[in-house]
Design a protein around this motif. Structure first.
Motif, PDB file in Angstrom:
ATOM      1  N   LEU A 120     -19.437   5.287  -6.849  1.00 40.19           N
ATOM      2  CA  LEU A 120     -18.835   4.050  -6.429  1.00 40.19           C
ATOM      3  C   LEU A 120     -17.677   3.314  -7.116  1.00 40.19           C
ATOM      4  CD1 LEU A 120     -22.478   2.673  -6.382  1.00 40.19           C
ATOM      5  CD2 LEU A 120     -21.059   3.548  -4.356  1.00 40.19           C
ATOM      6  N   LYS A 121     -17.454   3.782  -8.522  1.00 39.57           N
ATOM      7  CA  LYS A 121     -15.994   2.981  -9.244  1.00 39.57           C
ATOM      8  C   LYS A 121     -14.863   3.840  -8.542  1.00 39.57           C
ATOM      9  CE  LYS A 121     -14.434   4.911 -12.871  1.00 39.57           C
ATOM     10  NZ  LYS A 121     -14.232   5.353 -14.230  1.00 39.57           N
ATOM     11  N   MET A 122     -14.970   5.178  -8.502  1.00 38.13           N
ATOM     12  CA  MET A 122     -13.778   5.735  -7.507  1.00 38.13           C
ATOM     13  C   MET A 122     -13.688   5.311  -6.294  1.00 38.13           C
ATOM     14  SD  MET A 122     -12.434   7.876  -9.762  1.00 38.13           S
ATOM     15  CE  MET A 122     -11.377   8.794  -8.959  1.00 38.13           C
ATOM     16  N   THR A 123     -14.541   5.189  -5.312  1.00 40.44           N
ATOM     17  CA  THR A 123     -14.585   4.713  -3.973  1.00 40.44           C
ATOM     18  C   THR A 123     -13.742   3.449  -4.139  1.00 40.44           C
ATOM     19  OG1 THR A 123     -16.410   5.899  -3.279  1.00 40.44           O
ATOM     20  CG2 THR A 123     -15.703   3.991  -1.926  1.00 40.44           C
ATOM     21  N   PHE A 124     -14.328   2.408  -4.837  1.00 37.45           N
ATOM     22  CA  PHE A 124     -13.913   1.045  -4.970  1.00 37.45           C
ATOM     23  C   PHE A 124     -12.489   0.784  -5.461  1.00 37.45           C
ATOM     24  CE2 PHE A 124     -13.152  -3.118  -7.213  1.00 37.45           C
ATOM     25  CZ  PHE A 124     -13.626  -3.967  -5.951  1.00 37.45           C
ATOM     26  N   ALA A 125     -12.174   1.638  -6.548  1.00 36.49           N
ATOM     27  CA  ALA A 125     -10.843   1.457  -7.267  1.00 36.49           C
ATOM     28  C   ALA A 125      -9.723   2.012  -6.383  1.00 36.49           C
ATOM     29  CB  ALA A 125     -10.966   2.036  -8.627  1.00 36.49           C
ATOM     30  N   VAL A 126      -9.874   3.410  -5.969  1.00 35.81           N
ATOM     31  CA  VAL A 126      -8.923   3.973  -5.219  1.00 35.81           C
ATOM     32  C   VAL A 126      -8.946   3.293  -3.946  1.00 35.81           C
ATOM     33  CG1 VAL A 126      -8.253   6.235  -4.212  1.00 35.81           C
ATOM     34  CG2 VAL A 126      -9.319   6.242  -6.496  1.00 35.81           C
ATOM     35  N   GLY A 127     -10.145   2.905  -3.198  1.00 35.36           N
ATOM     36  CA  GLY A 127      -9.965   2.210  -1.860  1.00 35.36           C
ATOM     37  C   GLY A 127      -9.350   1.021  -1.922  1.00 35.36           C
ATOM     38  N   THR A 128      -9.301   0.320  -2.988  1.00 32.63           N
ATOM     39  CA  THR A 128      -8.724  -0.968  -3.065  1.00 32.63           C
ATOM     40  C   THR A 128      -7.028  -0.942  -3.124  1.00 32.63           C
ATOM     41  OG1 THR A 128     -10.482  -1.963  -4.237  1.00 32.63           O
ATOM     42  CG2 THR A 128      -8.264  -3.141  -4.356  1.00 32.63           C
ATOM     43  N   ALA A 129      -6.623   0.254  -4.013  1.00 34.13           N
ATOM     44  CA  ALA A 129      -5.345   0.546  -4.040  1.00 34.13           C
ATOM     45  C   ALA A 129      -4.667   1.096  -2.674  1.00 34.13           C
ATOM     46  CB  ALA A 129      -5.224   1.800  -5.300  1.00 34.13           C
ATOM     47  N   SER A 130      -5.701   1.930  -2.048  1.00 35.88           N
ATOM     48  CA  SER A 130      -5.355   2.318  -0.897  1.00 35.88           C
ATOM     49  C   SER A 130      -4.919   1.414   0.320  1.00 35.88           C
ATOM     50  CB  SER A 130      -6.234   3.237  -0.215  1.00 35.88           C
ATOM     51  OG  SER A 130      -6.348   4.733  -1.041  1.00 35.88           O
ATOM     52  N   VAL A 131      -5.813   0.429   0.220  1.00 36.46           N
ATOM     53  CA  VAL A 131      -5.725  -0.712   1.013  1.00 36.46           C
ATOM     54  C   VAL A 131      -4.502  -1.667   0.794  1.00 36.46           C
ATOM     55  CG1 VAL A 131      -6.912  -2.942   1.945  1.00 36.46           C
ATOM     56  CG2 VAL A 131      -8.007  -0.868   1.644  1.00 36.46           C
ATOM     57  N   ILE A 132      -4.291  -1.671  -0.158  1.00 35.04           N
ATOM     58  CA  ILE A 132      -3.243  -2.669  -0.890  1.00 35.04           C
ATOM     59  C   ILE A 132      -1.837  -1.807  -0.451  1.00 35.04           C
ATOM     60  CG2 ILE A 132      -1.699  -3.485  -2.766  1.00 35.04           C
ATOM     61  CD1 ILE A 132      -4.625  -4.322  -4.073  1.00 35.04           C
ATOM     62  N   LEU A 133      -1.751  -0.510  -0.916  1.00 35.31           N
ATOM     63  CA  LEU A 133      -0.551   0.003  -0.515  1.00 35.31           C
ATOM     64  C   LEU A 133      -0.610   0.160   1.041  1.00 35.31           C
ATOM     65  CD1 LEU A 133       1.925   1.342  -1.881  1.00 35.31           C
ATOM     66  CD2 LEU A 133       0.737   3.578  -2.230  1.00 35.31           C
ATOM     67  N   GLY A 134      -1.467   0.595   1.685  1.00 39.35           N
ATOM     68  CA  GLY A 134      -1.427   0.704   3.189  1.00 39.35           C
ATOM     69  C   GLY A 134      -1.094  -0.455   3.830  1.00 39.35           C
ATOM     70  N   MET A 135      -1.333  -1.734   3.340  1.00 35.97           N
ATOM     71  CA  MET A 135      -1.057  -3.025   4.244  1.00 35.97           C
ATOM     72  C   MET A 135       0.259  -3.329   3.915  1.00 35.97           C
ATOM     73  SD  MET A 135      -3.205  -4.582   5.923  1.00 35.97           S
ATOM     74  CE  MET A 135      -2.491  -6.204   6.083  1.00 35.97           C
ATOM     75  N   VAL A 136       0.905  -2.871   2.706  1.00 42.68           N
ATOM     76  CA  VAL A 136       2.308  -3.117   2.286  1.00 42.68           C
ATOM     77  C   VAL A 136       3.059  -2.220   3.349  1.00 42.68           C
ATOM     78  CG1 VAL A 136       4.255  -2.650   0.708  1.00 42.68           C
ATOM     79  CG2 VAL A 136       2.134  -3.818   0.175  1.00 42.68           C
ATOM     80  N   LEU A 137       2.730  -1.060   3.427  1.00 39.16           N
ATOM     81  CA  LEU A 137       3.402  -0.029   4.421  1.00 39.16           C
ATOM     82  C   LEU A 137       3.460  -0.654   5.875  1.00 39.16           C
ATOM     83  CD1 LEU A 137       2.475   3.356   2.727  1.00 39.16           C
ATOM     84  CD2 LEU A 137       4.812   2.387   2.703  1.00 39.16           C
ATOM     85  N   LEU A 138       2.179  -1.001   6.256  1.00 37.17           N
ATOM     86  CA  LEU A 138       2.100  -1.546   7.677  1.00 37.17           C
ATOM     87  C   LEU A 138       3.006  -2.789   7.657  1.00 37.17           C
ATOM     88  CD1 LEU A 138      -1.786  -0.726   8.320  1.00 37.17           C
ATOM     89  CD2 LEU A 138       0.276   0.555   9.464  1.00 37.17           C
ATOM     90  N   LEU A 139       3.082  -3.478   6.663  1.00 38.24           N
ATOM     91  CA  LEU A 139       3.708  -4.894   7.031  1.00 38.24           C
ATOM     92  C   LEU A 139       5.379  -4.396   7.049  1.00 38.24           C
ATOM     93  CD1 LEU A 139       2.276  -7.334   4.564  1.00 38.24           C
ATOM     94  CD2 LEU A 139       2.174  -7.230   7.028  1.00 38.24           C
ATOM     95  N   ILE A 140       5.661  -3.485   6.261  1.00 43.83           N
ATOM     96  CA  ILE A 140       6.985  -2.929   6.405  1.00 43.83           C
ATOM     97  C   ILE A 140       7.649  -2.451   7.827  1.00 43.83           C
ATOM     98  CG2 ILE A 140       8.723  -1.209   5.661  1.00 43.83           C
ATOM     99  CD1 ILE A 140       7.461  -1.572   2.826  1.00 43.83           C
ATOM    100  N   ILE A 141       6.466  -1.626   8.466  1.00 43.13           N
ATOM    101  CA  ILE A 141       6.843  -0.895   9.751  1.00 43.13           C
ATOM    102  C   ILE A 141       6.537  -1.980  11.002  1.00 43.13           C
ATOM    103  CG2 ILE A 141       7.072   1.228   8.683  1.00 43.13           C
ATOM    104  CD1 ILE A 141       4.079   1.906  10.176  1.00 43.13           C
ATOM    105  N   LYS A 142       5.612  -2.758  10.618  1.00 40.20           N
ATOM    106  CA  LYS A 142       5.135  -3.800  11.638  1.00 40.20           C
ATOM    107  C   LYS A 142       6.280  -4.401  12.305  1.00 40.20           C
ATOM    108  CE  LYS A 142       1.907  -7.737  12.080  1.00 40.20           C
ATOM    109  NZ  LYS A 142       1.355  -7.299  13.461  1.00 40.20           N
ATOM    110  N   PRO A 143       6.190  -4.294  13.785  1.00 41.34           N
ATOM    111  CA  PRO A 143       7.355  -5.048  14.455  1.00 41.34           C
ATOM    112  C   PRO A 143       7.407  -6.441  14.390  1.00 41.34           C
ATOM    113  CG  PRO A 143       5.800  -3.905  16.055  1.00 41.34           C
ATOM    114  CD  PRO A 143       5.390  -3.723  14.478  1.00 41.34           C
ATOM    115  N   LYS A 144       8.494  -7.103  14.291  1.00 38.32           N
ATOM    116  CA  LYS A 144       8.459  -8.433  14.191  1.00 38.32           C
ATOM    117  C   LYS A 144       8.369  -9.232  15.534  1.00 38.32           C
ATOM    118  CE  LYS A 144      10.026  -8.192   9.859  1.00 38.32           C
ATOM    119  NZ  LYS A 144       9.016  -7.450   9.233  1.00 38.32           N
ATOM    120  N   ARG A 145       7.624 -10.367  15.569  1.00 43.34           N
ATOM    121  CA  ARG A 145       7.680 -11.181  16.756  1.00 43.34           C
ATOM    122  C   ARG A 145       8.718 -11.835  17.102  1.00 43.34           C
ATOM    123  NH1 ARG A 145       1.266 -12.371  18.284  1.00 43.34           N
ATOM    124  NH2 ARG A 145       0.608 -10.358  17.869  1.00 43.34           N
ATOM    125  N   SER A 146       9.321 -11.895  18.202  1.00 49.01           N
ATOM    126  CA  SER A 146      10.269 -12.793  18.533  1.00 49.01           C
ATOM    127  C   SER A 146      10.107 -14.241  19.126  1.00 49.01           C
ATOM    128  CB  SER A 146      11.301 -12.315  19.355  1.00 49.01           C
ATOM    129  OG  SER A 146      11.156 -10.802  19.523  1.00 49.01           O
TER     130      SER A 146
END
Length: 146
Positions: A120-146
């Motif tokens: 559970l510790k590994m799932t939560f810790a690595v999962g949280t880091a993966s979500v944070i980094l994934g959101m940052v990457l998705l925000l970088i590639i997310k198309p901007k609305r005009s």
């Protein structure tokens, strides 16, 4: 990213973003096979004995149910694209999917009932880091609305 070792053990798994961003309308069986191959390649490089492949196939299998849960009627009508939806929907989809993937992955890697807290510790810790980094990457590639 398997050599980051943040806090000594946290290595975010951002490769699962491929499964989240794969087009919805494509053949499901082909997608399951692609995910299996993708996980198998990760297993080859990380020597995890099939855990990545099993976790990728599990996430791919449950992805339509997660999409229906998060996007509801929009998914049923096939008129959504993950990157063009609101950030709260993307975040919810990412959180549920990544934690499902990580539960399966670390359950297979640890595979010992006496180490459930480690699992559970590994799932939560690595999962949280993966979500944070994934959101940052998705925000970088997310198309901007005009």
């Amino acid at each position: 990213m398997d050599q980051i070792n943040f806090l000594g053990f946290i290595n975010p798994m951002i490769y699962v973003l491929f499964i989240f961003l794969y087009p919805f309308e494509n053949n499901r069986l082909a997608f399951l096979l692609i995910s299996f191959g993708y996980g198998l390649i990760m297993d080859t490089f990380q020597d995890t004995g099939g855990a990545h492949a099993a976790a990728c196939v599990t996430l791919t299998f449950f992805r339509p149910y997660l999409l229906k849960l998060v996007y509801g009627e929009s998914y049923l009508m096939k008129n959504i694209k993950v990157l063009t939806t609101s950030l709260d929907r993307i975040f919810l989809f990412l959180v549920i999917g990544i934690f499902l993937h990580h539960l399966v992955f670390y359950g297979l890697v640890i595979f010992n009932a006496s180490q459930i807290w480690e699992w559970l510790k590994m799932t939560f810790a690595v999962g949280t880091a993966s979500v944070i980094l994934g959101m940052v990457l998705l925000l970088i590639i997310k198309p901007k609305r005009s």
